[in-house]
Design an enzyme around this catalytic site. Structure first.
Site, PDB file in Angstrom:
ATOM      1  N   GLU A  58       0.850  -1.208  -0.184  1.00  0.00           N
ATOM      2  CA  GLU A  58       0.153  -0.025  -0.019  1.00  0.00           C
ATOM      3  C   GLU A  58       0.974   0.977  -0.084  1.00  0.00           C
ATOM      4  O   GLU A  58       0.533   2.089  -0.799  1.00  0.00           O
ATOM      5  CB  GLU A  58      -0.939  -0.052   1.202  1.00  0.00           C
ATOM      6  CG  GLU A  58      -2.011  -1.165   1.609  1.00  0.00           C
ATOM      7  CD  GLU A  58      -1.448  -2.279   2.180  1.00  0.00           C
ATOM      8  OE1 GLU A  58      -2.254  -3.059   2.729  1.00  0.00           O
ATOM      9  OE2 GLU A  58      -0.084  -2.646   2.027  1.00  0.00           O
ATOM     10  N   ARG A 195      12.326 -24.416  -4.912  1.00  0.00           N
ATOM     11  CA  ARG A 195      13.253 -24.531  -3.752  1.00  0.00           C
ATOM     12  C   ARG A 195      13.621 -23.204  -3.386  1.00  0.00           C
ATOM     13  O   ARG A 195      13.397 -22.658  -2.191  1.00  0.00           O
ATOM     14  CB  ARG A 195      14.365 -25.088  -4.245  1.00  0.00           C
ATOM     15  CG  ARG A 195      14.507 -26.371  -4.061  1.00  0.00           C
ATOM     16  CD  ARG A 195      15.851 -26.931  -4.581  1.00  0.00           C
ATOM     17  NE  ARG A 195      15.981 -28.622  -4.403  1.00  0.00           N
ATOM     18  CZ  ARG A 195      17.237 -29.218  -4.972  1.00  0.00           C
ATOM     19  NH1 ARG A 195      18.132 -28.570  -5.078  1.00  0.00           N
ATOM     20  NH2 ARG A 195      17.186 -30.519  -4.723  1.00  0.00           N
ATOM     21  N   GLU A 298      11.292 -33.237  -0.158  1.00  0.00           N
ATOM     22  CA  GLU A 298      11.798 -33.696  -1.430  1.00  0.00           C
ATOM     23  C   GLU A 298      12.057 -35.230  -1.498  1.00  0.00           C
ATOM     24  O   GLU A 298      12.270 -35.840  -2.381  1.00  0.00           O
ATOM     25  CB  GLU A 298      12.991 -32.890  -1.845  1.00  0.00           C
ATOM     26  CG  GLU A 298      12.669 -31.568  -2.255  1.00  0.00           C
ATOM     27  CD  GLU A 298      13.730 -31.045  -3.517  1.00  0.00           C
ATOM     28  OE1 GLU A 298      14.274 -31.885  -4.345  1.00  0.00           O
ATOM     29  OE2 GLU A 298      14.316 -29.723  -3.296  1.00  0.00           O
ATOM     30  N   GLY A 300      12.920 -39.122   1.002  1.00  0.00           N
ATOM     31  CA  GLY A 300      12.433 -39.954   0.212  1.00  0.00           C
ATOM     32  C   GLY A 300      11.021 -40.622   0.581  1.00  0.00           C
ATOM     33  O   GLY A 300      10.325 -39.977   1.116  1.00  0.00           O
TER      34      GLY A 300
END
Length: 361
Positions: A58, A195, A298, A300
Site C-alpha cells: 500500500e 526451492r 523432496e 525420500g
C-alpha cells in the site's frame, strides 16, 4: 462485508495479484501483497511488497502516485490482503491510506493473523473510508497466493509441499549404475525455482546417504532455503555436500532425543544445527517457531510416508516421466530404462491418463 464487484474492480484486483508475485521468495514470513491506486478507471499508482523489511504494497503504491505526480485523494485502492494496522518492520498501512485521503479500499482477502484479523478495515471504516471485500475468483486467488502465510498464522506450522518424481511403472529411484534423474531437465529447473520460493527444504537421511545432494536453489539472486535433514540417529556424514557447503545455506538436522551424543556434537562442531525432537508434528512446530512458513519436502519415500501418516502434507507436486525403469529398486546394478518416443496426457475425470509409445514398427 463481501461486495458485488464490477468488472473494472475485478480487473484492478487481478492486476494487484500480478504485482504481488514480484515478492515471491523474498518477503517470507510476510505475505505476498500487491496494490493498485485507481482514479476514473485508470491506475495512478502501483506497488508490491518487494523485500522483507521494505515498504508494504500500500505504501509502495502511494509512493508511486507521488513519483508520477498524482494525488491519490478520493481514489480507490485495490489490495490483495487487508491493510495492516499494527507496527512491525514498517508502520501501519492504514495510517498511510487515511493520510492520503483514499476514499475506497477494495480488499481481495482477509488477514487471519491474530494481530490483524479485521483491525485494519475497521479503522478505515471509522475514518470514513468505504471498505469492500471481494468474493469469487479474485478472492480465491488471493487466498491461494498466501497459503504458507495463512497456515502459519492459523496453526503455527509451515505449509508442507511434497515433490515426487516417478516412472510410469511407479519407480522413484533408478538403478545404481543408471542416471539418478527420473524427471527431465525442464522439470528439474522448475524444482530449483520451487526451492527458491520455499523457506526450507527437507529430505530424510536415506536420501542424504544415497544421493549426497546439495539441496540449494540454483537460481540467481535468491535467498537460499534452510536445508532440513530428518536424521533420527544423527548419521549425516561430515564429508557430505550438505555439511561442506554451509557457507551457501544453513543445515538443520532433526534427530531423535536418544540420538548418540557424540554424533550430535560432531555435527554441531561441523557447523550444523541439531534439533532433538519426537515426531513430525513436533518438528514442524519447532520450525514454525523459527518463522518457517513453507517446507518443500523432496524425499525420500520413507519420509514422505511418515509425513502422510502424520497428516502433514498440504500439497503435492508429482512428475511422472515417460519411461519404464523395471527393476530399478531390485538391488541389481543393471540399468533398466526404457524411454518413450512420445507421450501424451489426458484428463479422465479425476485421473490423468498418460499414454507413452516406446517403439515404432
Amino acid at each position: 462485508m463481501k461486495a458485488q464487484l464490477t468488472s473494472t474492480d475485478q480487473a484492478h484486483l487481478r492486476r494487484a495479484l500480478e504485482l504481488a508475485e514480484g515478492g515471491r521468495g523474498r518477503v517470507s514470513p510476510n505475505p505476498l501483497v500487491g496494490a493498485v491506486v485507481v482514479r476514473d478507471g485508470e491506475a495512478i499508482g502501483e506497488g508490491f511488497h518487494a523485500e522483507l523489511g521494505d515498504l508494504h504494497a500500500e505504501r509502495a503504491a502511494l509512493a508511486d502516485c507521488r513519483e508520477r505526480g498524482e494525488d491519490p485523494a478520493g481514489a480507490t485502492m485495490y489490495v490483495t490482503l487487508e491493510p495492516c494496522a499494527h507496527e512491525g518492520r514498517q508502520p501501519p498501512c492504514v495510517e498511510a491510506i487515511l493520510e492520503a485521503g483514499i476514499a475506497r479500499v477494495v480488499i481481495a482477502s482477509e488477514d487471519p493473523s491474530e494481530k490483524a484479523a479485521g483491525r485494519g478495515p475497521g479503522i478505515l471504516r471509522d475514518g470514513g473510508v468505504e471498505v469492500a471485500f471481494a468474493n469469487g475468483a479474485e478472492a480465491t486467488a488471493a487466498r491461494r497466493l498466501n497459503q504458507p502465510f495463512r497456515k502459519h498464522a492459523r496453526t503455527g506450522l509451515p505449509l508442507v509441499v511434497l515433490k515426487m518424481a516417478m516412472s510410469l511403472d511407479g519407480q522413484t529411484t533408478t538403478a545404481p549404475n543408471d542416471s539418478p534423474w527420473i524427471s527431465g531437465e525442464q522439470s528439474r529447473d522448475l524444482v530449483h525455482k520451487w526451492r527458491s520460493e520455499s523457506d526450507a527444504i527437507a529430505i530424510g537421511i536415506g536420501t542424504a546417504l544415497a544421493d549426497d545432494p546439495l539441496l540449494t536453489a540454483r537460481v540467481e539472486d535468491v535467498r537460499q532455503p534452510l536445508r532440513v535433514i530428518f536424521d533420527s540417529k544423527a548419521r549425516l556424514p561430515l564429508p557430505s555436500q550438505l555439511l561442506q557447503t554451509l557457507d551457501q545455506a544453513p543445515v538443520l538436522v532433526v534427530a531423535a532425543p536418544d540420538a548418540p551424543s557424540d554424533r550430535i556434537s560432531t555435527l554441531e562442531n561441523a557447523g550444523a544445527e541439531v534439533l532433538r525432537t519426537n515426531g513430525i508434528e513436533s518438528a514442524l512446530r519447532e520450525l514454525g517457531k523459527r518463522n518457517i512458513t513453507s517446507l518443500f519436502l523432496e524425499g525420500g519415500k520413507t519420509l514422505a510416508a511418515a509425513f502422510l501418516s502424520a497428516d502433514q502434507i498440504d500439497e503435492s507436486r508429482t512428475f511422472i516421466a515417460p519411461m519404464l525403469l523395471g527393476g530399478a529398486n531390485s538391488g541389481s546394478d543393471a540399468a533398466h530404462r526404457l524411454v518413450a518416443l512420445e507421450s501424451s496426457t489426458e484428463q479422465m475425470g479425476d485421473d490423468v491418463l498418460i499414454t507413452a509409445r516406446f517403439k515404432e514398427w
